[in-house]
Design an enzyme around this catalytic site. Structure first.
Site: not given
Length: 293
Positions: A12, A101, A108, A142
């Protein structure tokens, strides 16, 4: 059905991210627009004969018990036990990790959301989309967005979502080579928490009437990340020569929108060799939706 393969977990971008205040419990109040793009991790789920939940491949720096994938699976397994009085089958979970990451692209959280949606389907658990969103929220702010599954205007801590239209475009995303810890950004003395509230119509009307290529609003976390992590500042400066470059999330990735794939390709061809960079297309809905019909 005993398995689900190649389940996408998309990245995103935060098209803007405003910090409007802070709750008594320490959580920050935000406004943002989440945009999914077609750069994805891929997850594979195989039911087991026992009740064990197992990640079948290593992810450097992420022990299995700390992995949001396993933690999400455990939450849903416990919910199924509560509803049925019996544990569902265990699962072997494999992941092809593409998303960086500490990059601000939600990797994640997206992996955890895909896990919840896929296992809800495999286990025939019957949880609604909202129930899955509520289940995932304690793991990460999120996660509800990815389960929501479409471009979303988010408020609160990120869980209050409304669908919104955003430009159909291509993005160039630059990874500056650092991982930015979210907690370090939100706890910084440099973070302002008083950006005035906007309305969803403010965002929509900007893109409906825009006369230039600049995006709406700003990312309040960017000023902190660029101060603390100079490679982020360098990426913003470099990509800013081609358009309205800004950081996504709490960093470190920096993106810029382009009207066509050809424009994105032209910029990609000039990216300094020291950085990883890629292009991605805006998505209007989560790509797992067709798989789970």
């Amino acid at each position: 059905m005993s398995s689900l393969k190649n389940c996408p977990a998309p990245a995103k971008l935060n098209l803007f991210l405003h910090v409007n205040g802070r709750r008594a419990d320490g959580y920050h109040l935000l406004q943002t627009v989440f945009q999914m793009i077609d750069r994805c991790d891929r997850l594979h789920f195989d039911l087991r004969a026992d009740h064990e939940l197992r990640r079948v491949n290593d992810i450097p720096g992420v022990p299995q018990e700390q992995d949001l994938i396993i933690r999400a699976a455990r939450l849903l397994q416990a919910e199924v036990l509560k509803r049925r009085g019996a544990l569902p089958p265990g699962v072997d979970i494999g992941i092809e990790k593409v998303l960086p990451m500490g990059g601000g692209v939600g990797g994640g959280s997206s992996d955890a959301a895909t896990t919840l949606m896929a296992l809800n389907h495999l286990w025939q658990a019957g949880l609604s989309r909202q129930e899955l969103m509520d289940l995932g929220l304690p793991l990460g702010a999120d996660i509800p967005f990815f389960i929501f599954g479409q471009t979303g205007f988010a408020e609160g801590v990120g869980e209050a979502l409304q669908p919104v239209a955003a430009p159909a475009c291509w993005y160039v995303v630059v990874e500056p080579g650092v991982a930015v810890p979210t907690a370090k950004i939100f706890s910084s003395e440099y973070l302002t928490r008083d950006t005035p509230l906007v309305k969803i119509t403010d965002f929509s009307s900007h893109y409906g009437n825009r006369q230039d290529n600049r995006g709406f609003g700003k990312n309040d976390l960017q000023q902190v990340a660029t101060r603390l992590f100079p490679p982020v500042a360098k990426a913003v400066e470099w990509l800013g020569a081609y358009g309205d470059a800004r950081m996504t999330g709490s960093g470190a990735c920096v993106f810029c929108a382009f009207d066509s794939e050809a424009q994105a390709d032209a910029v990609l061809s000039n990216v300094p060799a020291a950085w990883t960079a890629w292009k991605a297309k805006a998505l209007t809905q989560h790509p797992i939706a067709e798989m789970l019909k």
